[in-house]
Design an enzyme around this catalytic site. Structure first.
Site: not given
Length: 262
Positions: A8-9, A12, A14, A138, A161
């Site tokens: 996920g780079a 955001g 990442g 999280s 989530y």
């Protein structure tokens, strides 16, 4: 300098973590699900940091086969992997979506993706030991509904989530001792609270706050011996009580194997 895979780079947190680590000269393996954005990311990092030790890997976590293929390509093409940062994830969604495999999307992308890479990349991490795995979880955590993990009966974006993030922490605690025998440490963290990314409407902390938290777990030598821990930002903390329930963790491992075949 370390070889570090960041999932996920391309945007955001990442992307910000990648830029920060690139400045220090680390070799980065950067994952995304859009080749054009991946190419743009490599050019941006090279331009802003001067670091050319970069490689892009493409995989859409909405398909389990693509996650497995990502692991296969990394194992075949890389000689070492010092740090795996499982960052790819989705925020609280407005409506239920199913993956290509029929799983609830938050569960698949946030948790099953983390599980598969943690499992399949173990041989390369062992070869590169001492090595680390960082699970970007999280503070939003909810006990898993094992009777309806895909929330087909009663869907809630918040539950989806939070249970996926707690599952990442449970995975970390469950496998820490086993992986430590191979010289692999594994920790989970809440990087920062509601950073201004595309999945957050009302920010509290900044992305640099989250970057500091992730980078500390990834490369700080003072944390070399920490494993099986949960961190709130940069401080060791307690996760939801379910994370310390051995029976619940075993149930999660059995379910994960059943759902992924890994």
């Amino acid at each position: 300098m370390k070889t570090i895979l960041i999932t996920g780079a391309t945007d955001g947190l990442g992307k910000a973590v990648a830029l920060d680590l690139a400045k220090d000269g680390h070799r980065l393996l950067l994952h995304g699900r859009n080749p054009k954005r991946g190419e743009a990311l490599l050019k941006q990092i090279e331009k802003e940091t001067g670091n050319t030790r970069l490689k892009y890997y493409n995989a859409d976590f909405a398909e389990l086969s693509q996650i497995k293929q990502l692991a296969k390509e990394v194992l075949e093409q890389e000689q070492e992997l010092d740090v795996l940062i499982n960052n790819a994830g989705l925020g609280i969604e407005a409506s239920r979506r199913s993956s290509e495999d029929g799983n609830e999307m938050l569960w698949q992308v946030n948790y099953l993706g983390t599980y598969i890479l943690t499992k399949l990349l173990r041989p390369l991490l062992k070869k590169s030991a001492p090595s680390r795995i960082v699970q970007v979880a999280s503070a939003g955590q909810a006990a898993l509904n094992f009777d309806d993990i895909n929330q087909e009966k009663n869907w809630s974006g918040y539950q989806g989530y939070c249970q996926s993030k707690l599952a990442q922490i449970m995975l970390t605690i469950e496998l820490a001792d086993e992986y430590a025998k191979d010289g692999i440490s594994m920790n989970a963290l809440h990087p920062a609270s509601l950073m201004p990314t595309k999945i957050v409407q009302s920010p509290i902390d900044t992305i640099p706050d989250g970057v500091k938290s992730v980078v500390k777990l990834a490369v700080n030598e003072k944390l070399a011996n920490a494993s099986g821990k949960y961190f709130f930002k940069r401080t060791q903390d307690k996760a939801d009580a379910t994370a310390y329930d051995e029976q619940a963790r075993r149930q999660l491992m059995e379910l994960s194997l059943k759902m992924t075949g890994v």
